[in-house]
Design a protein around this motif. Structure first.
Motif, short mmCIF file in Angstrom:
data_model
loop_
_atom_site.label_atom_id
_atom_site.label_comp_id
_atom_site.label_asym_id
_atom_site.label_seq_id
_atom_site.Cartn_x
_atom_site.Cartn_y
_atom_site.Cartn_z
N ASP A 15 0.83 -1.21 0.00
CA ASP A 15 0.00 0.00 0.00
C ASP A 15 0.86 1.26 0.00
O ASP A 15 1.98 1.25 0.53
CB ASP A 15 -0.92 -0.02 1.23
CG ASP A 15 -2.03 1.01 1.13
OD1 ASP A 15 -2.38 1.42 0.01
OD2 ASP A 15 -2.54 1.43 2.19
N GLY A 16 0.31 2.33 -0.58
CA GLY A 16 0.97 3.64 -0.51
C GLY A 16 1.52 4.14 -1.84
O GLY A 16 2.15 5.20 -1.88
N ARG A 19 0.00 7.78 -2.72
CA ARG A 19 0.52 8.87 -1.88
C ARG A 19 1.99 9.13 -2.17
O ARG A 19 2.44 10.27 -2.23
CB ARG A 19 0.33 8.52 -0.39
CG ARG A 19 -1.05 8.83 0.13
CD ARG A 19 -1.31 8.17 1.46
NE ARG A 19 -1.45 6.73 1.29
CZ ARG A 19 -1.34 5.85 2.28
NH1 ARG A 19 -1.05 6.27 3.50
NH2 ARG A 19 -1.51 4.57 2.04
N ARG A 66 -12.55 2.22 -7.79
CA ARG A 66 -11.83 3.48 -7.98
C ARG A 66 -12.21 4.11 -9.32
O ARG A 66 -12.80 3.43 -10.17
CB ARG A 66 -10.32 3.22 -7.92
CG ARG A 66 -9.85 2.85 -6.53
CD ARG A 66 -8.35 2.74 -6.46
NE ARG A 66 -7.95 2.39 -5.09
CZ ARG A 66 -6.69 2.42 -4.65
NH1 ARG A 66 -5.72 2.75 -5.47
NH2 ARG A 66 -6.41 2.09 -3.40
MG MG Z 1 -4.04 2.56 -0.38
#
Ligand code: MG
Ligand code: IPE
Ligand code: IPE
Length: 231
Positions: A15-16, A19, A66
């Motif tokens: 994850d990430g 960002r 999404r």
């Molecule tokens: Mg995420």
């Protein structure tokens, strides 16, 4: 790395990506691209260290909600790595399995996945499970329905034989990057006694050394499985 107890099976919630990219003023898709590259680096390192099974969360069932643009970009990435750049997969020299409901993917990607699975099926030194359109609740509902269709009583053995990871040892260690402290519908059944490790690093910046730190941390834990340990 210090002398350690190595997990046989590591699962990773990568994850990430978004960002990480946005902090660099780049589109989220750039984060996903760098995330895939890091997946090869970190999985390769895990296998080199002697880990036998690595299960990565590449796309959750919920991720398909999404914005269409992002989902399309993710499909394009899968197309690229399961097809044109599939050599990258073969370089890992391990068996590759895709877990999840891939029937929603474009037909050409499904075909490429089938080819990769067939081409690597004989490799026994390691196993890489790539979870795509995977959700643990969906997996359990599917498993129960399979058992019902076969007229089988659902017990722990039959249920275990119907989940995507049938026959595999449960993950010893589940790593989540990106700073969130949750499982997000990943391996809920298999994670019953997994050790959990959360890293604040975004997935594209999670390094080989970070993996080693997670394994060292795991190694120092006392797994009691509900039992007691005499002092
Ligand atoms: Mg995420
Ligand atoms: C994980 O990164 C990859 C997928 C879910 C496909 P994210 O896309 O969730 O990145 P963040 O969490 O928004 O930074
Ligand atoms: C989990 O990350 C799924 C993957 C890493 C593929 P998400 O970014 O989808 O999880 P939430 O939405 O923060 O729970």
């Amino acid at each position: 790395m210090k002398r350690i107890k190595l997990p046989a099976h590591i699962a990773v919630i990568m994850d990430g990506n978004g960002r990480w990219a946005r902090r660099r003023f780049r589109p989220r898709a750039y984060g996903h691209r760098m995330g895939v590259q890091n997946m090869f680096k970190i999985c390769g390192h895990a296998f080199n260290l002697g880990v036998r099974i690595v299960t990565v969360f590449a796309l959750s069932a919920e991720n398909l909600s999404r914005p269409k643009e992002e989902v399309d970009e993710l499909f394009e990435l899968f197309r690229s790595y399961f097809s044109k750049k599939r050599e990258r997969m073969y370089e890992l020299n391990v068996k590759i399995c895709v877990l999840g409901d891939i029937s929603v993917l474009p037909a050409d990607i499904q075909d490429s996945i089938g080819e990769i699975e067939r081409a690597t099926a004989h490799l026994t030194s390691g196993l890489l499970n790539i979870c795509v359109n995977y959700g643990a609740r969906q997996e359990l509902v599917r498993a129960v329905n399979k058992a019902v269709a076969l007229g089988r009583v659902v017990d722990e053995n039959s249920l275990e034989s119907m989940v995507y990871t049938a026959g595999l040892p449960d993950p010893d260690l589940i790593i989540r990057t990106g700073g969130e402290i949750r499982l997000s519908n990943f391996l809920l059944y298999q994670a019953a006694y997994s050790e959990l490790y959360f890293s604040g690093k975004m997935w594209p910046e999670f390094s080989k050394r970070d993996l080693e730190k997670a394994i060292e941390n795991y190694s120092a834990r006392d797994r009691r499985y509900g039992n007691v340990r005499e002092e």
